[in-house]
Design a protein around this motif. Structure first.
Motif, mmCIF file in Angstrom:
data_model
loop_
_atom_site.group_PDB
_atom_site.id
_atom_site.type_symbol
_atom_site.label_atom_id
_atom_site.label_comp_id
_atom_site.label_asym_id
_atom_site.label_seq_id
_atom_site.Cartn_x
_atom_site.Cartn_y
_atom_site.Cartn_z
ATOM 1 N N LEU A 27 0.968 -1.215 -0.189
ATOM 2 C CA LEU A 27 0.078 -0.053 -0.002
ATOM 3 C C LEU A 27 1.088 1.274 -0.126
ATOM 4 N N ASP A 28 1.942 1.240 0.686
ATOM 5 C CA ASP A 28 2.717 2.392 1.126
ATOM 6 C C ASP A 28 3.656 2.669 -0.285
ATOM 7 N N LEU A 29 4.167 1.770 -0.962
ATOM 8 C CA LEU A 29 5.056 2.008 -1.840
ATOM 9 C C LEU A 29 4.879 1.634 -3.162
ATOM 10 N N VAL A 30 3.566 0.946 -3.399
ATOM 11 C CA VAL A 30 3.195 0.732 -4.743
ATOM 12 C C VAL A 30 2.055 1.852 -4.953
ATOM 13 N N ILE A 31 0.992 1.305 -4.099
ATOM 14 C CA ILE A 31 -0.091 2.571 -4.467
ATOM 15 C C ILE A 31 -0.176 3.798 -3.855
ATOM 16 N N GLY A 32 0.613 3.806 -2.880
ATOM 17 C CA GLY A 32 1.047 5.170 -2.128
ATOM 18 C C GLY A 32 1.911 6.039 -3.036
ATOM 19 N N LYS A 33 2.632 5.256 -3.783
ATOM 20 C CA LYS A 33 3.686 5.980 -4.696
ATOM 21 C C LYS A 33 3.350 6.190 -6.133
ATOM 22 N N THR A 39 -1.869 1.448 -15.235
ATOM 23 C CA THR A 39 -2.798 0.654 -15.398
ATOM 24 C C THR A 39 -3.902 1.380 -15.416
ATOM 25 N N LEU A 40 -4.249 2.138 -14.502
ATOM 26 C CA LEU A 40 -5.601 3.106 -14.694
ATOM 27 C C LEU A 40 -5.690 3.807 -15.750
ATOM 28 N N GLN A 41 -4.526 4.267 -16.190
ATOM 29 C CA GLN A 41 -4.434 5.417 -17.473
ATOM 30 C C GLN A 41 -5.109 4.708 -18.725
ATOM 31 N N ILE A 42 -5.116 3.145 -18.854
ATOM 32 C CA ILE A 42 -5.549 2.593 -19.972
ATOM 33 C C ILE A 42 -6.781 1.859 -19.619
ATOM 34 N N LEU A 43 -6.812 1.394 -18.239
ATOM 35 C CA LEU A 43 -8.062 0.778 -17.885
ATOM 36 C C LEU A 43 -9.463 1.757 -17.830
ATOM 37 N N THR A 68 -7.272 -1.145 -5.576
ATOM 38 C CA THR A 68 -6.799 -0.828 -7.056
ATOM 39 C C THR A 68 -7.081 -1.749 -7.967
ATOM 40 N N PRO A 69 -7.846 -1.534 -9.088
ATOM 41 C CA PRO A 69 -8.657 -0.340 -9.476
ATOM 42 C C PRO A 69 -10.060 -0.334 -8.971
ATOM 43 N N ALA A 70 -10.322 -0.872 -8.003
ATOM 44 C CA ALA A 70 -11.676 -0.997 -7.676
ATOM 45 C C ALA A 70 -12.353 0.197 -7.080
ATOM 46 N N ILE A 71 -11.626 1.153 -6.284
ATOM 47 C CA ILE A 71 -11.970 2.529 -5.839
ATOM 48 C C ILE A 71 -11.924 3.391 -6.989
ATOM 49 N N PRO A 72 -10.981 3.623 -7.737
ATOM 50 C CA PRO A 72 -11.020 4.317 -8.990
ATOM 51 C C PRO A 72 -12.098 3.985 -9.968
ATOM 52 N N ILE A 73 -12.365 2.805 -9.998
ATOM 53 C CA ILE A 73 -13.650 2.337 -10.875
ATOM 54 C C ILE A 73 -14.920 3.021 -10.304
ATOM 55 N N ALA A 74 -14.936 2.815 -8.815
ATOM 56 C CA ALA A 74 -16.312 3.076 -8.507
ATOM 57 C C ALA A 74 -16.548 4.746 -8.317
ATOM 58 N N LYS A 75 -15.189 5.349 -8.361
ATOM 59 C CA LYS A 75 -15.464 6.894 -8.576
ATOM 60 C C LYS A 75 -15.822 7.384 -10.136
ATOM 61 N N THR A 76 -15.480 6.494 -10.813
ATOM 62 C CA THR A 76 -15.452 6.843 -12.125
ATOM 63 C C THR A 76 -16.907 6.695 -12.462
ATOM 64 N N PHE A 77 -17.608 5.467 -12.185
ATOM 65 C CA PHE A 77 -18.939 5.252 -12.266
ATOM 66 C C PHE A 77 -19.795 5.213 -11.278
ATOM 67 N N PRO A 78 -20.245 6.287 -10.852
ATOM 68 C CA PRO A 78 -21.130 6.347 -9.454
ATOM 69 C C PRO A 78 -22.122 5.763 -9.388
ATOM 70 N N HIS A 79 -22.682 5.426 -10.359
ATOM 71 C CA HIS A 79 -24.107 4.615 -10.592
ATOM 72 C C HIS A 79 -23.713 3.184 -10.481
ATOM 73 N N ALA A 80 -22.842 2.805 -10.618
ATOM 74 C CA ALA A 80 -22.357 1.370 -10.634
ATOM 75 C C ALA A 80 -22.440 0.846 -9.192
ATOM 76 N N ASP A 101 -12.121 6.846 3.688
ATOM 77 C CA ASP A 101 -11.457 8.101 3.590
ATOM 78 C C ASP A 101 -11.956 9.027 2.395
ATOM 79 N N GLN A 102 -12.060 8.551 1.413
ATOM 80 C CA GLN A 102 -12.362 9.236 0.064
ATOM 81 C C GLN A 102 -13.766 9.202 -0.262
ATOM 82 N N ALA A 103 -14.844 8.896 0.765
ATOM 83 C CA ALA A 103 -16.274 9.125 0.650
ATOM 84 C C ALA A 103 -16.833 8.301 -0.394
#
Length: 295
Positions: A27-33, A39-43, A68-80, A101-103
């Motif tokens: 979490l600290d050194l991969v996602i946190g950095k 991957t997110l930029q293409i997915l 990752t990527p579940a939380i960015p996906i949920a933020k991108t598709f708020p109705h999903a 933390d990101q609501a």
């Protein structure tokens, strides 16, 4: 539904223990950095193109680690409705906290083995995703079959894996370090679960077809990594580093100075390869994004 063999179950239990131990470090050194950014930029754009931003379907993210990527996906598709799963219960708990933390509210969490999705019904998701996880599953074919099973007809499967070893500098670095550490040691048993095991894209494409998928595509993309030297040492060699189980075994076998030795070897490798400058290591890697459809 998939039924795992005793050997696969044994290996999976070992993998779970390792990922539980490494969860905070990852979490600290991969996602946190920000190492998930490539991957997110293409997915995310590929999903948006296929689904439209207003989708209200169900999305299952497999091997999500701390979201990752579940939380960015949920933020991108708020109705999903997004379901975030990982083999590691520790990682799933981190994902829960990050979403809070990101609501992010349109997401639920569950520890789950991708090879045996026993708590999910047939034909229950519109999309399943698996980012840089398949390579570490001892029975990836069962994981593909399970992803196929839980998808609705017309559902989309998306998974990324590392590319071939000649295009995967992080893998070259780790392999060279492991080989040097094992000099004058008994040979290691063959390991079929190398991070680059699907570098030949035709292998996974055929496995997807064998699982029942059609319209299978593969898109290579650049996935660079940039580490401060201290972070790289921690990530690979630290108390919860990726090579810590190997270092512990060597120390038990009498290599009392293996920690210092391994760090010296690592620095020599990145220097000889020209991958380090001003105590920052930059690695160029290719990853592969696979898409498939349940027809």
């Amino acid at each position: 539904m998939s039924c795992l063999t005793a050997e696969v179950a044994r290996i999976t239990t070992q993998i779970k223990s390792i990922w539980d131990d490494q969860a905070e470090m990852y979490l600290d050194l991969v996602i946190g950095k920000g190492h998930d950014a490539a991957t997110l930029q293409i997915l995310i754009p590929m999903l948006s193109e296929r689904l439209g931003s207003s989708t209200d379907g169900r999305i299952l993210d497999i091997a999500s680690h701390a979201g990752t990527p579940a939380i960015p996906i949920a933020k991108t598709f708020p109705h999903a409705s997004v379901v975030c799963t990982d083999l590691s219960t520790v990682a799933v708990n981190y994902a829960k906290q990050r979403a809070k933390d990101q609501a992010v509210c349109n997401i639920t969490f569950q520890a789950a083995d991708a090879q045996h999705l026993e708590n999910f019904d047939d034909n229950s998701f519109n999309v399943t995703t698996c980012i840089l996880g398949l390579m570490f599953m001892p029975d990836h074919k069962s994981a593909l079959q399970e992803a196929f099973r839980v998808l609705q007809p017309g559902g989309i499967y998306m998974a990324s894996v590392w590319g071939p070893l000649p295009e995967f500098q992080a893998g070259q670095m780790i392999l060279q370090l492991m080989n040097q550490l094992m000099t004058n040691q008994p040979p290691m048993p063959p390991n079929p679960m190398t991070p680059w095991r699907f570098g030949d894209s035709e292998v996974l494409q055929q496995d997807l077809k064998d699982a029942g998928f059609s319209v299978v595509t593969c898109t290579p993309f650049s996935h660079p990594m940039k580490y401060a030297w201290a972070d790289l040492v921690t990530f690979l060699l630290g108390p919860h580093g990726q090579l810590r189980p190997m270092l512990t075994k060597l120390k038990t076998d009498g290599r009392s100075d293996v920690d210092e030795e391994s760090e010296e070897m690592l620095r020599s490798i990145v220097q000889d390869r020209g991958w380090i400058c001003d105590n920052k290591v930059e690695l160029h890697n290719t990853a592969l994004m696979f898409t498939a459809v349940k027809t």
